[in-house]
Design a protein around this motif. Structure first.
Motif, PDB file in Angstrom:
ATOM      1  N   ASP A  69     -15.854 -99.147 -33.205  1.00  0.00           N
ATOM      2  CA  ASP A  69     -16.755 -99.766 -34.180  1.00  0.00           C
ATOM      3  C   ASP A  69     -16.191-101.124 -34.599  1.00  0.00           C
ATOM      4  O   ASP A  69     -15.084-101.204 -35.103  1.00  0.00           O
ATOM      5  CB  ASP A  69     -16.882 -98.841 -35.395  1.00  0.00           C
ATOM      6  CG  ASP A  69     -17.878 -99.339 -36.424  1.00  0.00           C
ATOM      7  OD1 ASP A  69     -18.350-100.479 -36.321  1.00  0.00           O
ATOM      8  OD2 ASP A  69     -18.157 -98.563 -37.340  1.00  0.00           O
ATOM      9  N   LEU A  70     -16.935-102.170 -34.372  1.00  0.00           N
ATOM     10  CA  LEU A  70     -16.520-103.516 -34.773  1.00  0.00           C
ATOM     11  C   LEU A  70     -17.124-103.792 -36.151  1.00  0.00           C
ATOM     12  O   LEU A  70     -18.066-104.561 -36.295  1.00  0.00           O
ATOM     13  CB  LEU A  70     -16.973-104.542 -33.737  1.00  0.00           C
ATOM     14  CG  LEU A  70     -16.437-104.306 -32.316  1.00  0.00           C
ATOM     15  CD1 LEU A  70     -17.017-105.319 -31.346  1.00  0.00           C
ATOM     16  CD2 LEU A  70     -14.927-104.326 -32.288  1.00  0.00           C
ATOM     17  N   GLU A  71     -16.560-103.141 -37.163  1.00  0.00           N
ATOM     18  CA  GLU A  71     -17.113-103.159 -38.520  1.00  0.00           C
ATOM     19  C   GLU A  71     -17.330-104.556 -39.083  1.00  0.00           C
ATOM     20  O   GLU A  71     -18.289-104.800 -39.794  1.00  0.00           O
ATOM     21  CB  GLU A  71     -16.191-102.392 -39.469  1.00  0.00           C
ATOM     22  CG  GLU A  71     -16.118-100.923 -39.192  1.00  0.00           C
ATOM     23  CD  GLU A  71     -15.141-100.230 -40.106  1.00  0.00           C
ATOM     24  OE1 GLU A  71     -15.039-100.633 -41.279  1.00  0.00           O
ATOM     25  OE2 GLU A  71     -14.482 -99.294 -39.635  1.00  0.00           O
ATOM     26  N   LYS A  72     -16.447-105.476 -38.788  1.00  0.00           N
ATOM     27  CA  LYS A  72     -16.539-106.814 -39.385  1.00  0.00           C
ATOM     28  C   LYS A  72     -17.357-107.783 -38.546  1.00  0.00           C
ATOM     29  O   LYS A  72     -17.505-108.932 -38.904  1.00  0.00           O
ATOM     30  CB  LYS A  72     -15.138-107.363 -39.630  1.00  0.00           C
ATOM     31  CG  LYS A  72     -14.388-106.517 -40.649  1.00  0.00           C
ATOM     32  CD  LYS A  72     -13.041-107.048 -40.955  1.00  0.00           C
ATOM     33  CE  LYS A  72     -12.397-106.078 -41.943  1.00  0.00           C
ATOM     34  NZ  LYS A  72     -11.085-106.415 -42.324  1.00  0.00           N
ATOM     35  N   ALA A  73     -17.891-107.304 -37.437  1.00  0.00           N
ATOM     36  CA  ALA A  73     -18.711-108.166 -36.584  1.00  0.00           C
ATOM     37  C   ALA A  73     -20.036-108.465 -37.279  1.00  0.00           C
ATOM     38  O   ALA A  73     -20.645-107.594 -37.894  1.00  0.00           O
ATOM     39  CB  ALA A  73     -18.969-107.494 -35.247  1.00  0.00           C
ATOM     40  N   THR A  74     -20.471-109.688 -37.176  1.00  0.00           N
ATOM     41  CA  THR A  74     -21.740-110.103 -37.757  1.00  0.00           C
ATOM     42  C   THR A  74     -22.884-109.561 -36.912  1.00  0.00           C
ATOM     43  O   THR A  74     -22.869-109.685 -35.685  1.00  0.00           O
ATOM     44  CB  THR A  74     -21.832-111.641 -37.806  1.00  0.00           C
ATOM     45  OG1 THR A  74     -20.704-112.135 -38.524  1.00  0.00           O
ATOM     46  CG2 THR A  74     -23.102-112.096 -38.475  1.00  0.00           C
ATOM     47  N   VAL A  75     -23.859-108.955 -37.580  1.00  0.00           N
ATOM     48  CA  VAL A  75     -25.030-108.445 -36.867  1.00  0.00           C
ATOM     49  C   VAL A  75     -26.268-109.168 -37.376  1.00  0.00           C
ATOM     50  O   VAL A  75     -26.313-109.625 -38.506  1.00  0.00           O
ATOM     51  CB  VAL A  75     -25.195-106.913 -37.036  1.00  0.00           C
ATOM     52  CG1 VAL A  75     -24.065-106.168 -36.366  1.00  0.00           C
ATOM     53  CG2 VAL A  75     -25.304-106.519 -38.483  1.00  0.00           C
ATOM     54  N   THR A  76     -27.273-109.249 -36.512  1.00  0.00           N
ATOM     55  CA  THR A  76     -28.537-109.865 -36.890  1.00  0.00           C
ATOM     56  C   THR A  76     -29.466-108.796 -37.458  1.00  0.00           C
ATOM     57  O   THR A  76     -29.132-107.620 -37.471  1.00  0.00           O
ATOM     58  CB  THR A  76     -29.210-110.522 -35.671  1.00  0.00           C
ATOM     59  OG1 THR A  76     -29.641-109.496 -34.777  1.00  0.00           O
ATOM     60  CG2 THR A  76     -28.270-111.478 -34.951  1.00  0.00           C
ATOM     61  N   ALA A  77     -30.651-109.209 -37.866  1.00  0.00           N
ATOM     62  CA  ALA A  77     -31.629-108.280 -38.436  1.00  0.00           C
ATOM     63  C   ALA A  77     -32.090-107.229 -37.424  1.00  0.00           C
ATOM     64  O   ALA A  77     -32.540-106.160 -37.803  1.00  0.00           O
ATOM     65  CB  ALA A  77     -32.836-109.046 -38.965  1.00  0.00           C
ATOM     66  N   TYR A  84     -28.067-102.993 -35.345  1.00  0.00           N
ATOM     67  CA  TYR A  84     -27.544-102.006 -36.272  1.00  0.00           C
ATOM     68  C   TYR A  84     -26.021-102.081 -36.333  1.00  0.00           C
ATOM     69  O   TYR A  84     -25.424-102.054 -37.405  1.00  0.00           O
ATOM     70  CB  TYR A  84     -28.000-100.607 -35.847  1.00  0.00           C
ATOM     71  CG  TYR A  84     -27.436 -99.502 -36.688  1.00  0.00           C
ATOM     72  CD1 TYR A  84     -27.852 -99.325 -38.001  1.00  0.00           C
ATOM     73  CD2 TYR A  84     -26.467 -98.651 -36.186  1.00  0.00           C
ATOM     74  CE1 TYR A  84     -27.323 -98.321 -38.787  1.00  0.00           C
ATOM     75  CE2 TYR A  84     -25.940 -97.644 -36.962  1.00  0.00           C
ATOM     76  CZ  TYR A  84     -26.372 -97.489 -38.267  1.00  0.00           C
ATOM     77  OH  TYR A  84     -25.834 -96.499 -39.041  1.00  0.00           O
ATOM     78  N   LEU A  85     -25.383-102.207 -35.158  1.00  0.00           N
ATOM     79  CA  LEU A  85     -23.937-102.145 -35.092  1.00  0.00           C
ATOM     80  C   LEU A  85     -23.454-102.772 -33.792  1.00  0.00           C
ATOM     81  O   LEU A  85     -24.129-102.681 -32.769  1.00  0.00           O
ATOM     82  CB  LEU A  85     -23.505-100.669 -35.124  1.00  0.00           C
ATOM     83  CG  LEU A  85     -22.044-100.306 -35.130  1.00  0.00           C
ATOM     84  CD1 LEU A  85     -21.390-100.725 -36.450  1.00  0.00           C
ATOM     85  CD2 LEU A  85     -21.888 -98.792 -34.949  1.00  0.00           C
ATOM     86  N   GLN A  86     -22.290-103.413 -33.848  1.00  0.00           N
ATOM     87  CA  GLN A  86     -21.631-103.884 -32.635  1.00  0.00           C
ATOM     88  C   GLN A  86     -20.440-102.976 -32.362  1.00  0.00           C
ATOM     89  O   GLN A  86     -19.713-102.602 -33.285  1.00  0.00           O
ATOM     90  CB  GLN A  86     -21.173-105.329 -32.779  1.00  0.00           C
ATOM     91  CG  GLN A  86     -22.322-106.310 -32.784  1.00  0.00           C
ATOM     92  CD  GLN A  86     -21.847-107.749 -32.726  1.00  0.00           C
ATOM     93  OE1 GLN A  86     -20.727-108.037 -32.373  1.00  0.00           O
ATOM     94  NE2 GLN A  86     -22.736-108.662 -33.073  1.00  0.00           N
ATOM     95  N   VAL A  87     -20.270-102.617 -31.102  1.00  0.00           N
ATOM     96  CA  VAL A  87     -19.169-101.740 -30.695  1.00  0.00           C
ATOM     97  C   VAL A  87     -18.494-102.329 -29.461  1.00  0.00           C
ATOM     98  O   VAL A  87     -19.072-103.152 -28.760  1.00  0.00           O
ATOM     99  CB  VAL A  87     -19.652-100.307 -30.384  1.00  0.00           C
ATOM    100  CG1 VAL A  87     -20.230 -99.632 -31.614  1.00  0.00           C
ATOM    101  CG2 VAL A  87     -20.662-100.297 -29.255  1.00  0.00           C
ATOM    102  N   ARG A  88     -17.265-101.876 -29.237  1.00  0.00           N
ATOM    103  CA  ARG A  88     -16.589-102.221 -27.991  1.00  0.00           C
ATOM    104  C   ARG A  88     -16.601-100.963 -27.126  1.00  0.00           C
ATOM    105  O   ARG A  88     -16.209 -99.888 -27.570  1.00  0.00           O
ATOM    106  CB  ARG A  88     -15.150-102.662 -28.244  1.00  0.00           C
ATOM    107  CG  ARG A  88     -14.462-103.179 -26.986  1.00  0.00           C
ATOM    108  CD  ARG A  88     -13.050-103.698 -27.193  1.00  0.00           C
ATOM    109  NE  ARG A  88     -12.768-104.309 -28.459  1.00  0.00           N
ATOM    110  CZ  ARG A  88     -13.057-105.574 -28.805  1.00  0.00           C
ATOM    111  NH1 ARG A  88     -13.680-106.341 -27.941  1.00  0.00           N
ATOM    112  NH2 ARG A  88     -12.754-106.047 -29.996  1.00  0.00           N
TER     113      ARG A  88
END
Length: 164
Positions: A127-135, A138-142
């Motif tokens: 889980d890339l918790e601090k990654a900026t996501v757009t509208a 939902y979530l960015q992951v590696r």
């Protein structure tokens, strides 16, 4: 008789996947990869059948494609997220709407290449918790040393409905 519901990547699915594997599709976009439950991806077609609107639109709607006798809207996910447009798509993935809306039962996402079907353990996703996501995200992951985006399908489908 109740209509069968297709499973989605909800909290229950995520919790049950911690001890097992989840069937997903990695959809290669131009700058990103989307991670979707395999049950939502119904088909993959060549992008050659896209009928573009008469006036070029830069809002992310590329046109429509014929699938199972239905005209399905084709969108560029990255443009919907506010990123720049890419080259012409090579493939489109037909996606089953999670909201079962009469106006939008299916839609297509433009792809750079053929999607990859994989079995993923949730423990394999960082889980890339601090990654900026757009509208639309939902979530960015590696996953496997590369970044992947889990889209917010509710937001995506609501946006598509405003475009068609």
């Amino acid at each position: 008789m109740a209509q069968a519901q297709l499973p989605t990547l909800g909290q229950t699915t995520l919790l049950s996947a911690t001890t097992g594997k989840l069937d997903v599709c990695l959809l290669p976009l131009w700058q990103k990869r989307l991670l979707l439950p395999a049950v939502t991806v119904l088909d993959v077609l060549p992008a050659t059948g896209i009928k573009s609107p008469k006036k070029a639109k830069k809002n992310g709607l590329l046109g429509q494609i014929l699938w199972n006798s239905e005209q399905v809207p084709v969108v560029n996910f990255e443009v919907l997220c506010g990123l720049s447009a890419a080259s012409e798509p090579q493939k489109v993935a037909i996606i089953h709407s999670i909201n079962h809306n009469e106006k939008l039962s299916h839609y297509a996402i433009a792809l750079q290449a053929e999607p990859l079907a994989v079995k993923v353990k949730i423990a394999e996703l960082e889980d890339l918790e601090k990654a900026t996501v757009t509208a639309m995200e939902y979530l960015q992951v590696r996953y496997q040393e590369a970044m992947a985006v889990i889209p917010d399908l509710d937001a995506l489908e609501a946006k598509i409905l405003t475009l068609i």
